[in-house]
Design a protein around this motif. Structure first.
Motif, PDB file in Angstrom:
ATOM      1  N   ASP A 211       0.786  -1.708   0.556  1.00 12.64           N
ATOM      2  CA  ASP A 211      -0.680   0.073   0.271  1.00 12.64           C
ATOM      3  C   ASP A 211       0.886   1.379   0.215  1.00 12.64           C
ATOM      4  O   ASP A 211       0.142   2.145   0.395  1.00 12.64           O
ATOM      5  CB  ASP A 211      -0.884  -0.191   1.046  1.00 12.64           C
ATOM      6  N   ASP A 212       1.899   1.004  -0.133  1.00 16.92           N
ATOM      7  CA  ASP A 212       2.640   2.151  -0.459  1.00 16.92           C
ATOM      8  C   ASP A 212       3.285   2.547  -1.415  1.00 16.92           C
ATOM      9  O   ASP A 212       4.957   1.781  -1.508  1.00 16.92           O
ATOM     10  CB  ASP A 212       4.032   2.014   0.782  1.00 16.92           C
ATOM     11  N   GLN A 838      -5.671   5.294   5.414  1.00 18.08           N
ATOM     12  CA  GLN A 838      -5.599   4.397   5.697  1.00 18.08           C
ATOM     13  C   GLN A 838      -5.860   4.878   3.494  1.00 18.08           C
ATOM     14  O   GLN A 838      -5.490   4.949   2.635  1.00 18.08           O
ATOM     15  CB  GLN A 838      -7.112   3.654   5.148  1.00 18.08           C
ATOM     16  N   ALA A 843       0.796   3.329   6.550  1.00 20.18           N
ATOM     17  CA  ALA A 843       1.010   2.320   8.590  1.00 20.18           C
ATOM     18  C   ALA A 843       0.404   2.824   9.330  1.00 20.18           C
ATOM     19  O   ALA A 843       1.449   4.314   9.768  1.00 20.18           O
ATOM     20  CB  ALA A 843       1.728   1.348   7.416  1.00 20.18           C
ATOM     21  N   VAL A 870       6.949   1.158  10.695  1.00 22.01           N
ATOM     22  CA  VAL A 870       5.655   1.777  10.844  1.00 22.01           C
ATOM     23  C   VAL A 870       5.253   2.787  11.936  1.00 22.01           C
ATOM     24  O   VAL A 870       5.652   1.939  13.324  1.00 22.01           O
ATOM     25  CB  VAL A 870       4.261   0.759  11.665  1.00 22.01           C
TER      26      VAL A 870
END
Length: 970
Positions: A211-212, A838, A843, A870
């Motif tokens: 997701d990055d 999100q 994160a 994170v």
């Protein structure tokens, strides 16, 4: 009875490598009347000779060194070597790595032997499930590895592909044991590089960055791109580059006899050449760019080149060449060279030519200051090689194209040395040419490379750039200023006293920052203060504004502060706290009135970026003494309306404040620098081509250093680590939040209803019996301050939360690389913040009262781990206020503070406790003009009467008087 028939082969068992044994054994197949018998034997020199007597001696020796006995000796040797080398890696890791590399090399040597033999291996019979020994193949050709990036519901996914025959297939369709790749009855040997890459991927799961995209590009793709083809498809966003090309010619020599001219085209930093294609695709650090080529423009340039010499008409492959004699005849190449430069064609590769000899003459430079007009220096500049002077415009074009040499009339090449380039390149590139004059902003001289003995000459024309730079500074800027600048850089003593109207004692680094802004303002240069969050950028700026006002005496000087709407109240409060006589006026909302500001006696106008954009016609007519842009990265886009509005402001002094002046890419700096030091970096196109594209796309370190050197005088950044000795161990502050009109309306309507109900209860039953309704009313108002959506009322859900907006601004930009704890009393608030994280691609970890203790411990351990990436931990206030050690964090946010400061302090001390090596910054997020602000003020009143803190909510209610309640709900 027939004699048994015996065959000798090699048995392959790759999983024997796990025990550091050989993957190969001698294999005997004996056929008898009763059936076939198999036998295996470990390899050594005797076995190799006995099993393969027909093999040449070299082949037998190769087989022997791949046996168990030889490999055992290898492990012993590696153990001794590790002990002698005192290697940084563990013994096990060292042996495993070296052992596999040696076996890989030996296995390839075995395959290269010119001998015939068969391979066998053991597999599973799919029908019976029993082990089955059958023949197999070991391919000599290494497979080809590449990767594909796909996007799934889980995010970005890296898919390894492998080609063993003609087509690429998914690596997952094969089995792998170390460097052996196998499927059915065939084996392939991966190259050592491919094996190590797959091992690295197994140990560093790319799914962590699913997701990055930025992290995926930086930590995964960047590692693979140098060695592998990566199919991106339409996974990452593609930037379409559709611009007019810049024409260029790459010059080279063929066979020591011909000069070759290869046409190239530069599309906004992307070079293309060769056969025309509609588009070209480039991958730069994970970002995909699609260049749309311009057929008409490229063809026109090709045709122009073809017309330059009769020989070119017959050359149809897109490039052109001439014998050296033809190129020199009648000065053809020299004439073409100058003609192309005049037509803005870039000439590349000059320094690589050998036949066109180098000039014996060094560059002779004259650099004279003619005059100073405003902040601009007019310089007479000339460069000569021998008797030939290079036109200034031609020189600038060459430098902008990255060329470090000049073609002279005698066909020799004049070389611009690195020393010459370091002295003159910047002022020529950044200057405007007017005839023989070079016009540059005087501020560029602050960023030129310092040379020794720069103050040893006074001559107006010395030919020495360092001396001339020093002279120009003395000429354009008062010598007294230059002495103060040197004092500021080297001395520890204070240079400028803190204004008497400032009610604060500055820490040493804050004193330096205030002096730095003040010094630059004396030469009309702006300053970008880019300190870490929490280091006091606001206080340093207030000192500067007070210093300007104090210097003005009785003269009226007006200053303008432009900031996000959520920070306007912070500025007003800080001014009242640190410089109460420097009165401020908030110019915002429907009731804003410039006449009221003028008549109020206020010296500082505070407004938002949105209001500035709307009221620029009103604000641009004021001659501001100073304009301060807080969160100056807001104007990172030079073509945006707000940026154009900022440029229209008239200001004597200019200050930009931002913990993150570069948020996305280097070009973010341009608009801010254009506000601070207008003209220093030319037009946006120049900055993009000269700095932004080479730095962001190519990671060009030379450009990084050049830009850093030029911007260093005007951008001051100090991190917490750099000024740690000047900081107290823990800094606690209030972060004021200004609710939006919708949120404020909901708050006021609800407060009115609650107030009427509570005081009716008190009137009927007294305070003691009304405590539950009082607490419930307070809770409801606090929830609205946090986020109206917490009330689950369909009419309130649509109102945004200013606290989430402010918090996300800090988490996304200012604190992206810091570890942060976020506490809230409301579980629903944590979920809303988590949802915002999100959406922003951040994160985070999260736990509240419902999280099992074992899970809490696991999350804490992960957060504390040095390699954890994170950075955000969302924790409910009561679940996380004791028993946790979270010293990896250095920032703490209390989203919804409450009366019980002891509980809040315990939460802050999750980070501030034994083991903490960093300075801790804690922020209470308070909505202005709400019950939250009144609770803080009431806390101070109660604390003045008693040093004991209220331990719980019930005791809190008992201490409240009716007057207190009137105040809280007013």
């Amino acid at each position: 009875m027939s004699k048994p028939e015996r065959q000798t082969a090699l048995f392959l068992k790759p999983n024997r490598l796990r025990q550091r044994w050989s993957p190969v054994e001698a294999f005997y197949i004996t056929k008898q009347a009763r059936g076939v018998d198999f036998a295996r034997e470990a390899l050594d020199a005797d076995v190799a000779r006995k099993a393969f007597p027909a093999w040449p001696r070299e082949a037998q020796e190769c087989l022997a060194v791949l046996g168990d006995e030889a490999l055992t000796q290898l492990v012993q040797q590696l153990t001794r070597t590790h002990a002698k080398q005192k290697a940084g890696t563990s013994l096990t890791a060292y042996i495993d790595r070296s052992f596999v590399r040696q076996v890989h090399q030996l296995f390839f040597q075995l395959l290269e032997q010119e001998v015939d033999f068969s391979w066998y291996h053991q597999t599973i019979n799919p029908k019976t499930g029993n082990h089955l020994t059958i023949s197999c193949k070991v391919m000599r050709q290494a497979p080809e590895l590449r990767f594909k990036v796909d996007k799934t519901e889980a995010g970005l996914e890296l898919i390894p592909l492998v080609k063993v025959e003609t087509e690429f297939e998914f690596l997952s369709e094969f089995q792998r044991e170390y460097f052996f790749l196998f499927r059915e009855n065939s084996y392939w040997l991966l190259s050592m590089t491919d094996y190590q890459t797959l091992q690295w991927l197994a140990a560093n799961d790319p799914a962590v960055y699913a997701d990055d995209p930025a992290g995926f590009s930086e930590h995964v793709l960047k590692r693979l791109e140098p060695d592998y083809t990566i199919e991106m498809g339409a996974v990452l966003n593609k930037d379409i580059v559709e611009v007019e090309p810049t024409h260029a010619i790459y010059l080279s020599e063929i066979s020591g006899s011909f000069l070759m001219l290869t046409p190239r085209w530069n599309y906004d930093g992307f070079w293309v050449e060769g056969e025309f294609k509609l588009t070209e695709e480039f991958n730069r650090n994970g970002q995909v760019y699609v260049v749309k080529r311009n057929r008409a423009a490229e063809q026109a340039f090709h045709d122009k080149l073809q017309s330059l010499h009769p020989n070119f008409a017959k050359q149809l492959n897109g490039v052109f060449n001439l014998p050296f004699a033809e190129a020199k005849k009648k000065h053809w190449f020299l004439k073409v060279y100058h003609r192309l430069l005049e037509e803005n064609v870039e000439l590349l590769g000059m320094e690589l030519l050998r036949t066109f000899r180098y000039s014996p003459f060094p560059p002779e430079t004259q650099c004279d200051i003619i005059k100073t007009i405003g902040s601009s220096l007019h310089i007479q500049f000339s460069l000569r090689f021998g008797g030939e002077t290079i036109p200034l415009a031609e020189l600038q074009k060459l430098l902008l194209a990255g060329v470090k040499s000049v073609l002279l009339k005698d066909h020799s090449i004049g070389v611009l040395t690195e020393e010459w380039l370091s002295r003159y390149s910047a002022i020529i590139k950044h200057g405007k040419i007017k005839g023989a004059e070079l016009i540059v902003p005087q501020w560029i001289l602050l960023g030129l490379k310092k040379e020794e003995n720069s103050d040893s000459h006074e001559s107006e024309s010395t030919g020495d750039a360092a001396t001339e730079g020093s002279y120009a500074l003395r000429r354009a800027i008062a010598r007294e200023w230059w002495e103060k600048w040197l004092h500021w850089q080297s001395a520890e003593t204070a240079l400028i006293p803190v204004p008497s109207i400032v009610k604060a004692v500055l820490r040493p680094y804050q004193q330096k920052g205030f002096e730095w802004i003040s010094l630059l303002s004396e030469i009309d240069a702006g300053a970008c203060l880019a300190d870490d969050m929490g280091l006091g950028k606001t206080l340093q700026t207030i000192c500067f504004l007070a210093h300007r006002q104090e210097a003005a005496g009785t003269d009226l000087r007006l200053s303008l502060i432009v900031c996000p709407a959520t920070l306007m109240h912070n500025w007003r409060m800080e001014l009242e706290k640190f410089a109460p006589t420097l009165r401020s006026y908030v110019y915002h909302g429907s009731s804003r009135d410039m006449e009221e500001f003028r008549s109020s006696g206020a010296r500082v106008l505070i407004t938002s970026y949105g209001t500035l954009r709307s009221d620029i016609e009103t604000l641009q007519v004021v001659n501001w003494d100073a304009v301060v842009l807080d969160e100056s990265h807001t104007i990172k886009n030079p073509s945006a309306q707000i940026t154009r509005a900022v440029y229209q402001l008239k200001a004597t002094a200019r200050v930009a404040l931002s913990g993150t002046p570069v948020m996305n890419n280097t070009f973010d700096l341009y608009a801010q620098l254009q506000f601070l030091v207008p003209g220093l970096f030319g037009q946006p196109e120049f900055f993009r081509k000269e700095y932004a594209h080479p730095i962001d796309r190519e990671r060009n370190e030379e450009k990084v250093q050049a830009l850093k050197q030029l911007t260093a005088p005007f951008v001051l950044r100090r991190t917490k680590q750099q000024v740690a000795t000047d900081l107290p161990p823990k800094t606690e502050s209030v972060m004021w939040c200004e609710m939006s009109p919708d949120q404020k309306t909901i708050y006021e309507e609800t407060k009115s209803q609650i107030r009427d109900s509570i005081f009716l209860n008190i009137q009927q039953e007294g305070i003691g019996k009304s405590k539950l309704s009082i607490l419930a009313g307070m809770q409801k108002l606090r929830q609205i301050c946090a986020a109206p959506a917490l009330l689950k009322d369909s009419g309130l859900v649509q109102a945004d939360s200013v606290k989430i907006e402010v918090l996300m601004q800090e988490l996304q930009h200012t604190l992206r690389s810091n570890k942060v704890l976020v506490f809230s009393q409301f579980k629903g608030m944590l979920h809303l913040i988590g949802k915002a994280c999100q959406q922003a691609g951040l994160a985070y970890f999260h736990f509240d009262g419902e999280t099992p203790p074992a899970k809490r411990a696991e999350l804490v351990e992960q957060f504390q781990a040095p390699d954890n990436e994170v950075n955000i931990f969302l924790i409910s206030l009561k679940a996380g206020n004791t028993g946790l050690t979270l010293t990896a964090a250095d920032y703490v946010f209390l989203v919804d503070p409450w009366w019980n400061t002891a509980v809040q302090q315990q939460a802050v001390d999750r980070a501030y406790r034994i083991g903490q090596t960093k300075n801790v910054f804690a922020y209470q997020m308070i909505c202005k003009d709400t019950i939250e602000e009144k609770i803080i003020e009431l806390q101070e009143r109660k604390r003045a009467l008693s040093q004991t803190l209220v331990p719980d909510d019930e005791s809190f209610i008992k201490q409240l008087t009716e007057d207190d309640l009137q105040y809280l709900f007013s």
